[in-house]
Design a protein around this motif. Structure first.
Motif, short mmCIF file in Angstrom:
data_model
loop_
_atom_site.label_atom_id
_atom_site.label_comp_id
_atom_site.label_asym_id
_atom_site.label_seq_id
_atom_site.Cartn_x
_atom_site.Cartn_y
_atom_site.Cartn_z
N ASP A 38 -6.07 6.85 0.76
CA ASP A 38 -5.96 5.49 0.25
C ASP A 38 -4.92 5.47 -0.86
O ASP A 38 -4.72 6.46 -1.57
CB ASP A 38 -7.32 5.06 -0.29
N TRP A 39 -4.26 4.33 -1.02
CA TRP A 39 -3.12 4.22 -1.94
C TRP A 39 -3.44 4.66 -3.37
O TRP A 39 -2.57 5.17 -4.08
CB TRP A 39 -2.59 2.79 -1.96
N TYR A 65 0.86 -6.50 -3.31
CA TYR A 65 -0.57 -6.37 -3.04
C TYR A 65 -1.27 -7.71 -3.16
O TYR A 65 -2.36 -7.93 -2.62
CB TYR A 65 -1.18 -5.35 -4.00
N GLY A 109 4.62 -2.76 -6.20
CA GLY A 109 3.43 -2.56 -5.39
C GLY A 109 2.34 -3.56 -5.70
O GLY A 109 1.75 -4.16 -4.80
N LEU A 116 0.97 3.93 -3.04
CA LEU A 116 0.76 5.33 -2.68
C LEU A 116 1.85 6.21 -3.30
O LEU A 116 1.59 7.35 -3.71
CB LEU A 116 0.77 5.47 -1.16
N GLU A 131 0.82 -1.21 0.00
CA GLU A 131 0.00 0.00 0.00
C GLU A 131 0.86 1.27 0.00
O GLU A 131 0.50 2.27 -0.61
CB GLU A 131 -0.94 -0.02 1.21
N THR A 132 2.00 1.20 0.68
CA THR A 132 2.91 2.34 0.67
C THR A 132 3.54 2.51 -0.72
O THR A 132 3.64 3.64 -1.23
CB THR A 132 4.01 2.16 1.73
#
Length: 384
Positions: free
Chosen positions: A340-341, A96, A92, A85, A81-82
């Protein structure tokens, strides 16, 4: 004297649960000043600093945690999520994938006795693409179904939740569609809708794709055009709260009274708010011309038709934003300081939806700057 890490852990968690993130950080950080310390304290530090917007340091610590314990799938998901983002899509999306491998999500993961599609061509075979998570997620990632069909060369069966089925039926990219809970036709491979970015290598440059990819039902459009005829324009649809059961709802929602400064812009607001917060429309802020449509909205088809007629949507981060974006309709989104991402950081636009504009908090839990900026922009919007 050795520190009592059990007491520190308990106190820090109490601070975090109460939203007292700076106090949790001040409690934990001294014990990690040397650059080493128990992993649970590092996790607590992340939980304390991420909501304060310290994303760069959050990412460094999360990378360390994942490198130290690669089998900690919860931390790998938090890292994902980071990364998303920060706009780092490739890794990512890969991390995920662990979203259903955590202790508290394992039970809701879909168990499919067929291999997951890996993005390669599979002509002559049948691919099941099934939705997951929230309504907004379905609206957002439905755009990728035609891309998956083109890439795979397969016969595509699309499975979506009942609430979005009729809207999905007017989209492209599938050969057969079925509501979740019904038995789909036989298939050879499957893919979750939100795993399509991973298997297809989605990059920011690939977005947004064809817009609009959603459309309103003509009969509902006719119904709502008659209902809204005669109301002074511009018409601005309004959503101020998300689903109360959402894990991040307290961070993303507000009250109607907090939007009082918008009432002086001289526009007609249409409340399309659902859930308990809809009752607030009975007593709108002084000076706000508000027509509540909440009780008249039966489903997303009604919402889609209203958004297709309204001149603008103003909303917190909720499913109508993704519906408006997929319809190609203008929307202004009010975002918390750490969103939110999918909304990334430090930008007022989004690659997902060209018609959507982002307004971001400057201070955590303070919506006043956003509302003031929107009030000014709304006055300009009316004058166009």
């Amino acid at each position: 004297m050795n520190p009592d890490f059990g007491t520190i852990d308990r106190q820090a968690r109490e601070f975090i649960a109460a939203g007292r993130f700076a106090e949790a950080e001040a409690l934990v950080r001294p014990y990690l000043a040397s650059g080493s310390g128990p992993l649970p304290l590092w996790k607590l530090l992340v939980a304390a600093i991420r909501p304060q917007g310290q994303i760069a340091e959050t990412r460094v610590i999360q990378e360390m945690l994942v490198a130290t314990v690669p089998g900690d799938l919860t931390e790998r998901f938090h890292l994902s999520e980071t990364l998303l983002l920060l706009g780092e899509f490739e890794r990512g999306w890969r991390e995920y994938h662990h979203r259903y491998s955590m202790a508290h999500t394992h039970a809701i993961g879909r168990r499919v006795q067929r291999p997951r599609w890996d993005g390669r061509p599979i002509p002559g075979r049948t691919l099941l693409i099934h939705d997951e998570q929230g309504f907004g997620d379905t609206f957002q990632f439905m755009r990728m179904v035609p891309w998956a069909k083109a890439r795979s060369g397969a016969r595509v069966v699309l499975e979506v939740n009942e609430e979005t089925l009729s809207l999905a039926q007017r989209t492209a990219g599938f050969d057969h569609i079925v509501a979740r809970g019904n038995l789909p036709p036989a298939f050879d491979m499957h893919c979750e809708m939100m795993s399509l970015p991973m298997v297809m290598g989605l990059k920011p440059a690939d977005l947004p794709g064809q817009i609009p990819y959603l459309s309103a039902d003509p009969q509902r459009l006719d119904k709502w055009q008659r209902r809204l005829a005669g109301l002074p324009r511009p018409l601005v649809a309004l959503v101020w709260a998300g689903r109360p059961t959402h894990v991040n709802d307290a961070n993303r929602s507000m009250t109607l009274d907090q939007l009082a400064p918008l009432g002086h812009a001289g526009v007609t607001f249409l409340s399309i708010q659902k859930g308990p917060a809809a009752d607030e429309a009975v007593s709108p802020p002084a000076g706000m011309s508000l027509v509540s449509l909440s009780d008249e909205i039966e489903d997303f088809e009604d919402t889609a038709a209203i958004l297709s007629i309204a001149d603008l949507l103003i909303s917190v981060d909720s499913s109508p934003v993704h519906l408006a974006g997929g319809l190609g309709r203008p929307a202004w989104v009010m975002l918390p300081m750490v969103p939110d991402w999918r909304w990334m950081l430090d930008r007022s636009d989004t690659p997902w939806y060209p018609s959507v504009r982002l307004f971001r908090q400057r201070q955590r839990a303070d919506w006043s700057d956003i509302v003031a900026a929107m009030a000014l922009e709304l006055t300009r919007f009316k004058g166009r």
